[in-house]
Design an enzyme around this catalytic site. Sequence first.
Site, mmCIF file in Angstrom:
data_model
loop_
_atom_site.group_PDB
_atom_site.id
_atom_site.type_symbol
_atom_site.label_atom_id
_atom_site.label_comp_id
_atom_site.label_asym_id
_atom_site.label_seq_id
_atom_site.Cartn_x
_atom_site.Cartn_y
_atom_site.Cartn_z
ATOM 1 N N LYS A 179 24.091 5.532 37.546
ATOM 2 C CA LYS A 179 23.057 4.973 37.107
ATOM 3 C C LYS A 179 23.866 4.269 35.676
ATOM 4 O O LYS A 179 24.623 4.320 35.456
ATOM 5 C CB LYS A 179 22.330 6.519 36.383
ATOM 6 C CG LYS A 179 20.769 6.208 36.213
ATOM 7 C CD LYS A 179 20.067 6.230 37.110
ATOM 8 C CE LYS A 179 18.626 5.858 36.986
ATOM 9 N NZ LYS A 179 17.525 5.986 38.188
HETATM 10 P P1 NAD Z 1 8.297 1.537 35.140
HETATM 11 O O1 NAD Z 1 8.928 1.262 33.989
HETATM 12 O O2 NAD Z 1 7.780 0.805 36.140
HETATM 13 O O3 NAD Z 1 6.950 2.695 34.497
HETATM 14 C C1 NAD Z 1 7.082 3.736 33.690
HETATM 15 C C2 NAD Z 1 5.612 4.059 33.206
HETATM 16 O O4 NAD Z 1 5.816 5.484 32.762
HETATM 17 C C3 NAD Z 1 4.982 2.861 32.350
HETATM 18 O O5 NAD Z 1 3.699 2.699 32.894
HETATM 19 C C4 NAD Z 1 4.935 3.601 30.951
HETATM 20 O O6 NAD Z 1 4.146 3.274 30.122
HETATM 21 C C5 NAD Z 1 4.780 5.280 31.286
HETATM 22 N N1 NAD Z 1 5.320 6.008 30.328
HETATM 23 C C6 NAD Z 1 6.300 6.074 29.502
HETATM 24 N N2 NAD Z 1 6.488 7.186 28.758
HETATM 25 C C7 NAD Z 1 5.287 7.737 29.121
HETATM 26 C C8 NAD Z 1 4.516 9.116 28.427
HETATM 27 N N3 NAD Z 1 5.210 9.830 27.719
HETATM 28 N N4 NAD Z 1 3.362 9.448 29.281
HETATM 29 C C9 NAD Z 1 2.809 8.613 30.189
HETATM 30 N N5 NAD Z 1 3.441 7.672 30.698
HETATM 31 C C10 NAD Z 1 4.661 7.229 30.092
HETATM 32 O O7 NAD Z 1 9.389 2.671 35.694
HETATM 33 P P2 NAD Z 1 9.363 3.477 36.977
HETATM 34 O O8 NAD Z 1 10.416 2.556 37.781
HETATM 35 O O9 NAD Z 1 7.953 3.708 37.540
HETATM 36 O O10 NAD Z 1 9.902 4.778 36.817
HETATM 37 C C11 NAD Z 1 9.187 5.987 36.451
HETATM 38 C C12 NAD Z 1 10.049 7.236 36.917
HETATM 39 O O11 NAD Z 1 10.348 7.022 38.234
HETATM 40 C C13 NAD Z 1 11.350 7.345 36.215
HETATM 41 O O12 NAD Z 1 11.582 8.501 36.012
HETATM 42 C C14 NAD Z 1 12.228 6.685 37.416
HETATM 43 O O13 NAD Z 1 13.493 7.214 37.245
HETATM 44 C C15 NAD Z 1 11.622 7.181 38.619
HETATM 45 N N6 NAD Z 1 12.097 6.507 39.682
HETATM 46 C C16 NAD Z 1 11.934 4.947 39.863
HETATM 47 C C17 NAD Z 1 12.266 4.452 40.881
HETATM 48 C C18 NAD Z 1 12.043 2.974 40.989
HETATM 49 O O14 NAD Z 1 12.395 2.234 42.271
HETATM 50 N N7 NAD Z 1 11.352 2.409 40.329
HETATM 51 C C19 NAD Z 1 12.888 5.219 42.071
HETATM 52 C C20 NAD Z 1 13.195 6.385 41.757
HETATM 53 C C21 NAD Z 1 12.869 7.068 40.504
#
Ligand code: NAD
Length: 419
Positions: free
Chosen positions: A109
């Site tokens: 990461k």
């Molecule tokens: P992203 O940046 O696309 O979206 C994150 C979202 O969370 C945004 O809409 C933001 O406004 C919201 N957010 C932030 N703080 C918040 C809070 N306190 N309350 C409510 N909403 C809040 O990110 P993502 O890629 O969707 O990642 C989100 C989660 O999914 C993370 O934990 C990430 O590690 C995990 N994840 C993502 C992927 C991927 O392929 N993108 C894969 C596995 C895991």
Amino acid sequence: MPTTIVQANAYDVAMENFDTAADAIGLDSNSREMIKRPERMLTVGVPVRMDDGHIHRFEGFRVQHNSARGPAKGGIRFHPQVTLDEVKALATWMTWKCAVVNIPFGGAKGGITCDPKHMSQGELERMTRRYTSAILPLIGPEQDIPAPDVYTNSQTMAWIMDTYSMTKGYAVPGVVTGKPISLGGSLGRNEATGRGVFYTIESACEHLHMQLKGATVAVQGFGNAGSISAQLLHQAGAKIVAVSDSTGCVYNRDGLNIPELIHMKALCGHVDGFPESEPILPHELLAMACDILVPAALENTIVAENAGTVRARIIAEAANGPVTPAADRILESKGAFVIPDILCNAGGVTVSYFEWVQDEQHLFWEVQDIYNRLERVMKTAFSDVLKIHVERKVPMRIAANMLGIGRVAEAVQIRGIYP
Ligand code: NAD
């Protein structure tokens, strides 16, 4: 009660979950010593000339937790709260996650402590390129392959791919995944995490004899993972009654119009003020009377202080590490069925693996082929974890960790120790 995101240390959580699962599989102390902690950790200074002419030094990290089963793999996060411990935790979970879905990658990461919402495109590009050059000795298609995470996207990956390729003198698309299609990205990668979340929810409903059609859902975090999960659940006939992002929460007891909410979020950058919805508070979303809760934001949002208020039957962890061990125990005692992060959101890294395979072969697959393969991988992993959950009578999180840690330990034991 307001939702305070208690600053539990994500790495402590990762270590506690490791110990619980390692005890459950009876892992010997030598194997624990070999696989528990990260193999490599790099902290870099990232000086960037900002638009107003001054130079700001950001701090960046890249952690490779384990590479016994293949190249290290994991996303890059741009967020004000990024710390080395957070990156270590996320890298650790990537190792077990890749092993749970049985793809030949280890875990890594990266991240930069920054506030991308207050940076211009030019500043983001210069920061990304300088960070890439600083972590260059660690990354490469055979070594360590970054991908998008919170507040990074396909454009960020394009900048990394270009910076890396410039130093090599030729195009190296396989150095990152989650790239734009025109640079060797894979069809289906953008929606892969949400699609994988959806497949695991389908499997959980089947196991619990619950109907997905008509089920009520609350989604915390409406970014890539959350919005696509919501969209697929909506298409399957579930009713998404509440959604939040960092700006606010919206609620409609009859179900929100998810395609329109996605459209508005893309245009305005927030869910707040969505027509035909009423605003609610973040703690009300978590405590919503619904069938399925999808935490899809950041770590430690369901903690000991608020876990007792959660009423959903299924908690589908689209986010990494949203539930602390203390909260897990409370959810368990309430009979909630948790689909743990290293299983639930593994669709992202699975299609990243497909992307890397396609880049290496210079041969690209049809989107339906990707969906079919992803569904097979996710449903196989779900049933592998469920089998341990049922046979060993352990919570799904421990079962998933037992499976992932067991596979990594086996690889390490067979490889032996160098020299
Ligand atoms: P992203 O940046 O696309 O979206 C994150 C979202 O969370 C945004 O809409 C933001 O406004 C919201 N957010 C932030 N703080 C918040 C809070 N306190 N309350 C409510 N909403 C809040 O990110 P993502 O890629 O969707 O990642 C989100 C989660 O999914 C993370 O934990 C990430 O590690 C995990 N994840 C993502 C992927 C991927 O392929 N993108 C894969 C596995 C895991």
